[in-house]
Scaffold this active site. Sequence first.
Site, short mmCIF file in Angstrom:
data_model
loop_
_atom_site.label_atom_id
_atom_site.label_comp_id
_atom_site.label_asym_id
_atom_site.label_seq_id
_atom_site.Cartn_x
_atom_site.Cartn_y
_atom_site.Cartn_z
N GLY A 52 0.77 -1.24 0.00
CA GLY A 52 0.00 0.00 0.00
C GLY A 52 0.79 1.29 0.00
N GLU A 109 4.28 3.96 5.96
CA GLU A 109 3.09 3.11 5.86
C GLU A 109 1.98 3.87 5.11
OE1 GLU A 109 1.59 0.49 5.56
OE2 GLU A 109 1.55 -0.60 7.45
N ASP A 110 1.07 3.11 4.49
CA ASP A 110 -0.05 3.76 3.80
C ASP A 110 -1.09 4.27 4.80
OD1 ASP A 110 -0.86 1.19 4.57
OD2 ASP A 110 -1.80 0.71 2.64
N ASP A 113 -4.43 1.94 11.04
CA ASP A 113 -5.85 1.77 11.36
C ASP A 113 -5.94 1.33 12.84
OD1 ASP A 113 -8.65 1.43 10.46
OD2 ASP A 113 -8.27 -0.70 10.61
N LYS A 141 -6.09 6.70 11.28
CA LYS A 141 -7.46 6.70 11.81
C LYS A 141 -7.37 6.66 13.34
CE LYS A 141 -9.52 3.92 8.08
NZ LYS A 141 -10.04 2.57 7.77
N VAL A 163 -11.15 3.53 3.06
CA VAL A 163 -10.74 4.41 1.95
C VAL A 163 -9.86 3.64 0.96
CG1 VAL A 163 -10.85 6.58 3.26
CG2 VAL A 163 -8.75 5.22 3.29
N ARG A 175 -5.70 1.12 -6.46
CA ARG A 175 -4.41 1.66 -6.02
C ARG A 175 -3.94 2.80 -6.91
NH1 ARG A 175 -2.33 -1.90 -2.22
NH2 ARG A 175 -2.74 -4.11 -2.51
P1 5GP Z 1 -3.94 -2.06 11.05
O1 5GP Z 1 -2.99 -3.19 11.35
O2 5GP Z 1 -3.42 -0.71 11.49
O3 5GP Z 1 -5.32 -2.33 11.58
O4 5GP Z 1 -4.15 -2.00 9.51
C1 5GP Z 1 -3.07 -1.90 8.69
C2 5GP Z 1 -3.39 -2.33 7.28
O5 5GP Z 1 -4.80 -2.56 7.03
C3 5GP Z 1 -3.00 -1.21 6.37
O6 5GP Z 1 -1.62 -1.25 6.05
C4 5GP Z 1 -3.90 -1.44 5.18
O7 5GP Z 1 -3.30 -2.37 4.32
C5 5GP Z 1 -5.17 -2.05 5.78
N1 5GP Z 1 -6.20 -0.99 5.97
C6 5GP Z 1 -6.63 -0.46 7.13
N2 5GP Z 1 -7.59 0.47 6.94
C7 5GP Z 1 -7.75 0.54 5.59
C8 5GP Z 1 -8.59 1.36 4.74
O8 5GP Z 1 -9.40 2.21 5.15
N3 5GP Z 1 -8.47 1.14 3.40
C9 5GP Z 1 -7.62 0.22 2.87
N4 5GP Z 1 -7.59 0.11 1.54
N5 5GP Z 1 -6.80 -0.55 3.64
C10 5GP Z 1 -6.87 -0.38 4.99
#
Ligand code: 5GP
Length: 186
Positions: A52, A109-110, A113, A141, A163, A175
């Site tokens: 991402g 990082e993209d 979350d 977020k 998103v 993407r």
């Molecule tokens: P986390 O481990 O912080 O919950 O999530 C990390 C990964 O979940 C991110 O690197 C991404 O790949 C995916 N992710 C989390 N939220 C979103 C979102 O709103 N959209 C997309 N496309 N991917 C997300």
Amino acid sequence: MKPSKNRLQIQDKYFVPYLSEQEMQQRVQELGKQIATDYSDKKPLLLCILNGSFVFAADLVRTMDTVCQVSFLKYSSYVKDKSSEEAKDLLGIKGLNEELKDRHLIVVEDIVDTGTTMNKLLKELDTHHPASIEIATCLFKPDALKFDISPKYVAFSIPNHFVIGYGLDYDNYGRHLSGIYIVDED
Ligand code: 5GP
């Protein structure tokens, strides 16, 4: 369902524009300059998390007028079995050419979350004794965060909605979009 000429359908979901290409470019440029200033004498190593972050990382590093190195990690927060653990290492920390000890690391990082992925990665990076670790994330977020991590460099904090665009996908689609689109639940 609201008609909108900018509404996109990807698989079973609809998305509407949220942050434009211009907003992304302007903010990422500001962030890159800030990072370059903060790390002017530190030769940081940027660890960009695939898939991402590829668009964000490419734009960010080109605004950074400082000596730095860039590498890529494919990192997953969950491992189902032993064979996937081995697969993880192909593009994981063990696959890096750079020594992490005493380096100033910036994890690119993209989106952060829940923070699950980042929390696990930071712990693993820490075992290599870097000089410092900071996070540069395109999106954050805060309402979804479940771990005690605080990204220092954030392009945009957004509400807790799904998103896509600017490297982020839905089912590996979307993407390529130059701006960020948010899911339209209506
Ligand atoms: P986390 O481990 O912080 O919950 O999530 C990390 C990964 O979940 C991110 O690197 C991404 O790949 C995916 N992710 C989390 N939220 C979103 C979102 O709103 N959209 C997309 N496309 N991917 C997300």
